[in-house]
Design an enzyme around this catalytic site. Structure first.
Site, PDB file in Angstrom:
ATOM      1  N   HIS A 481       0.786  -1.238   0.000  1.00 14.37           N
ATOM      2  CA  HIS A 481       0.000   0.000   0.000  1.00 14.37           C
ATOM      3  C   HIS A 481       0.817   1.286   0.000  1.00 14.37           C
ATOM      4  CE1 HIS A 481      -3.576   2.287   0.225  1.00 14.37           C
ATOM      5  NE2 HIS A 481      -4.287   1.472   0.942  1.00 14.37           N
ATOM      6  N   TYR A 597     -14.648   5.732   8.581  1.00  3.13           N
ATOM      7  CA  TYR A 597     -13.632   6.196   7.621  1.00  3.13           C
ATOM      8  C   TYR A 597     -14.078   5.820   6.213  1.00  3.13           C
ATOM      9  CZ  TYR A 597      -8.894   6.590   5.535  1.00  3.13           C
ATOM     10  OH  TYR A 597      -7.799   6.928   4.776  1.00  3.13           O
ATOM     11  N   THR A 610      -4.920  10.599  -0.544  1.00  9.02           N
ATOM     12  CA  THR A 610      -6.278  10.377  -0.039  1.00  9.02           C
ATOM     13  C   THR A 610      -6.634  11.386   1.048  1.00  9.02           C
ATOM     14  OG1 THR A 610      -5.517   8.812   1.656  1.00  9.02           O
ATOM     15  CG2 THR A 610      -6.179   7.900  -0.490  1.00  9.02           C
TER      16      THR A 610
END
Length: 782
Positions: A481, A597, A610
């Site tokens: 990630h 979230y 993000t």
């Protein structure tokens, strides 16, 4: 020939480029013409690639200008001067006067005039480029278009859109707009605090809210002004004030396993498997991925455009290939190479190096199929302690960093590890069969868990991504990630699936098209010297990873009652519809609300990643409570739903346009740690658990085939592990007009969660909300 002797003989034969023999008459050289030819062709390919990169850098550097634009200015200026018309308004004459004295002696008057025209044309061309870029950057800083009602575009926005189109030029390359994208703005502290307090209001009782409000106001008045100054200073200096700290502190400094906790997965087509031949599917997939890499290297991919008009940042794509997360004692780092010409392959506990090019050319799908089949047919057993080696990448980061330094720093271990870490990406030829089966309710659950963690030792979790190809031809990927977010991987994935199915295809027998080159050298077995002490470190990481994997409760399911088609008829954003359904499902599941979230993108800004949308709002909780209130009519619940949906859409737009809450507070916290300033408010904010973490998988970023004409070729999307020990992770993909696929994760160890139970609550919530829109309107009395 037993074991891997055939592999070794083939490697030795191919390695001989020349031979020499010492004789009484001297040294006798025997050169291999074929080997020299291969060396020449490989070098030629490398230089072509280098030249292409230089050319692309120039074209991107001058965009929206073009070399032909410079030529047009030069021709116009020179042509007008021939007719005694000075379009430069005297500038060419001034340029000639200020040329170095040496030019006066070596150049004729005509040559001096020509040089002046060249310099003027170049200056005018560069000035025009800079003006266009600055104008475009100012235009892209306007985000009012996002806040206008759907289908009601104002005149000012239409004028803005026309200007953006004019300034954007023609045929942009992948990185053409990077220097024209605006920087992410630093929000005002007062606005962030107000939005934060508004977001926690429905989650706290009166006393706790008053305490939090007091902490927030104290922070705003006494601590924040100093921290904000440093943050503004960073925003002036850095390209993006968030992204580097986000990558470092959220990802690379994490010491817990990245398997389950950080890495995510993506799936194959839901209903279609193009071939059940494992080697053939792997070959087409790898060839498609390498075609994507070629286009990426040549910057031949068009940038992703919002509404087909507004460019989104492409910088995350730079590290998609040839990238590995390297473990460190305190923090990891990303190793990224400009190129890699081989693949690292895992099968039945053995590691291989497979060259992707021959004579500078990418191997054809049929050649790759042959190579993968050779690996599948190789009867040699794993070396001692080799089977679970990759478990080191699945366990805690500290022990892996220590083991890497101690046992993989020299000799054959270093050479083999370098081969894996420097590969274009990692490929697992999995021994299992996976995929969706309508006859087996748990098939998607097992498929999800396999891609998320597998056996804990059959994916290299540190690679930018691991492509997994199953025995029945189904495939998927596990992605690290830190280098980029899921939409970037999704972009590659859509290209790969479409190219595999609609461009490369398979013959009737399930093999790749073409004839293989049987002279290709065998894939190379990687060799290891794993001591008993190293084996113990591997086993320790494996036990940690296995405990974590066994605790993951995963439930993936298809919601087929309706999709975005019906939701849009309700005049509601599909994302808002699902997010509010998740709030209703969670309340029914746990009997309370929680901090939620939802990931949104900030790629409208340069190097944006993000931002968080806090989906649990006062408006959504009011709607949820109305659904369990017998006194509340369906019409009233529908009204509350529409209010909640509008609120959610507004929050999503604020997050996308740089006015979110969480990244600003995160960066203020980082500054406070650097300055040694304690802030009870920031400490409390950043310690709050996200018990419901959600994300939408983007669809059709690259429109390479018609979804309506090929309804069976929908993607299954992807998913991730739970963020909180007692919470849920939910990923969803709106895959067409009549399908939404959900991926729900939690932990078996939590008595509060149950992924299948939550899935049923999501299903029920979706239907209940849709039913509100079918309620006949209440008649108004005369």
């Amino acid at each position: 020939m037993g074991d891997s002797g055939a592999f070794k003989m083939a490697e030795a034969h191919q390695a001989v480029a020349f031979q020499f023999t010492v004789t009484p008459e001297g040294v006798d050289f025997q050169l291999s013409r074929e080997a020299l030819k291969q060396i020449y062709l490989s070098g030629l390919s490398s230089w072509k690639k280098r030249f292409a990169r230089i050319k692309n850098s120039i074209l991107t550097g001058v965009y929206p200008g073009t070399p032909s634009g410079w030529l047009a200015i030069f021709a116009t200026t020179l042509g007008s001067s021939l007719f005694h018309v000075d379009v430069s308004m005297g500038l060419i004459f001034r340029i000639q006067r200020h040329l170095p004295r040496s030019c006066n002696y070596c150049l004729s008057p005509r040559s001096k005039h020509l040089l002046g025209v060249v310099l003027f044309s170049t200056g005018a061309w560069i000035s025009g480029i800079l003006l266009c870029r600055q104008t475009l950057k100012l235009l892209l800083s306007y985000h009012g278009w996002m806040f206008e009602p759907h289908g009601k575009t104002s005149r000012s926005t239409k004028i803005w859109a026309a200007m953006v189109k004019v300034m954007s030029g023609c045929n942009p390359m992948l990185y053409s707009f990077q220097t024209s994208l605006p920087k992410l703005p630093v929000p005002c502290v007062k606005d962030t605090i107000e939005r934060y307090l508004e977001s926690v209001r429905p989650l706290l009782d009166a006393d706790k809210y008053d305490d939090m409000e007091a902490l927030a106001l104290d922070f705003q008045l006494n601590v924040a002004p100093r921290l904000q100054k440093y943050l503004i200073l960073k925003s002036w200096w850095a390209t993006n004030y968030v992204s580097d700290w986000w990558e470092e502190y959220i990802y690379l400094r994490g010491r817990s396993p990245i398997m389950v906790n950080s890495n995510y997965y993506v799936m194959d087509f839901l209903y279609v498997t193009p071939t059940h031949n494992q080697a053939a599917r792997a070959a087409n997939a790898v060839h498609s991925i390498m075609l994507y890499r070629r286009r990426l290297d040549h910057e031949d991919l068009p940038p992703v455009m919002a509404l087909g008009l507004v460019p989104m940042c492409s910088y995350q794509m730079e590290r998609m290939f040839n990238t590995t997360r390297i473990p460190g004692e305190e923090a990891d780092y990303l190793l990224h190479l400009s190129d890699s010409r081989h693949l690292a392959v895992f099968h039945k506990g053995r590691f291989y190096k497979l060259w992707l090019y021959q004579a500078g050319k990418l191997l054809s799908p049929r050649d790759l199929e042959m190579q993968f089949q050779r690996i599948l047919d190789d009867p040699s057993p794993p070396q001692p302690n080799e089977v679970r080696l990759a478990a080191l990448t699945a366990g805690e980061r500290g022990p892996w960093a220590e083991a890497r330094k101690k046992y993989f720093g020299r000799g054959k271990n270093k050479a083999s590890l370098d081969c894996i870490e420097r590969a274009a990406f990692f490929l697992t030829l999995d021994e299992d069969e996976q995929g969706f089966s309508p006859d087996h309710e748990d098939s998607l659950d097992l498929y999800s868990k396999s891609l998320l963690h597998g056996r804990c030792y059959d994916r290299w979790f540190d690679k930018s991504f691991t492509l997994v190809v199953y025995r029945n031809g189904k495939l998927g990927a596990n992605a690290e990630h830190s280098w980029a977010d899921a939409p970037i991987m999704g972009h590659l994935w859509e290209f790969m699936l479409a190219t595999d199915e609609f461009q490369l295809g398979y013959c009737s027998s399930g093999h790749c098209h073409g004839v293989p080159n049987t002279d290709l050298p065998m894939p190379q077995r990687l060799t290891w010297d794993i001591s008993e002490e190293c084996s113990q470190a591997i086993e320790l990481s494996y036990r940690v990873a296995r405990t974590l994997a066994d605790d993951v409760d995963f439930h993936s399911f298809r919601f087929t009652e309706f999709g975005k088609g019906r939701i849009k008829k309700c005049r509601t954003s599909p994302d808002s519809f699902i997010q509010i359904a998740l709030q209703l499902a969670h309340f029914r599941d746990k009997g309370r609300f929680c901090l939620t979230y939802e990931a949104s993108m900030t790629r409208l800004f340069r190097e944006g990643r993000t931002e968080t949308v806090r989906s649990c709002t006062s408006e959504s909780t009011a709607f949820v409570r109305s659904m369990s209130n017998a006194k509340c009519s369906p019409a009233e619940s529908l009204r509350l739903f529409k209010v909640a949906a509008e609120k959610h859409q507004n929050m999503y737009r604020l997050a996308m346009t740089g006015s979110g809450i969480d990244r600003h507070l995160f960066c203020l916290y980082v500054v406070s740690r650097y300055l040694g300033v304690d802030s009870p408010f920031l400490a409390k904010v950043l310690s709050e658990p996200w018990r419901l973490s959600t994300s939408q998988t983007p669809q059709q970023q690259i429109k390479m085939f018609d979804m309506e004409a090929n309804p069976n070729h929908v993607s299954s999307g992807g998913g991730f592990g739970p963020v909180a020990d007692d919470g849920y992770g939910v990923s969803y993909i709106i895959a067409g007009e009549n399908l939404i696929t959900f991926h729900v994760s939690s932990k078996f160890s939590s008595p509060e969660t149950d992924s299948k139970r939550f899935g049923k609550n999501i299903h029920r919530a979706m239907l209940d909300i849709a039913a509100l829109f079918e309620t006949p309107p209440k008649k108004v009395a005369d």
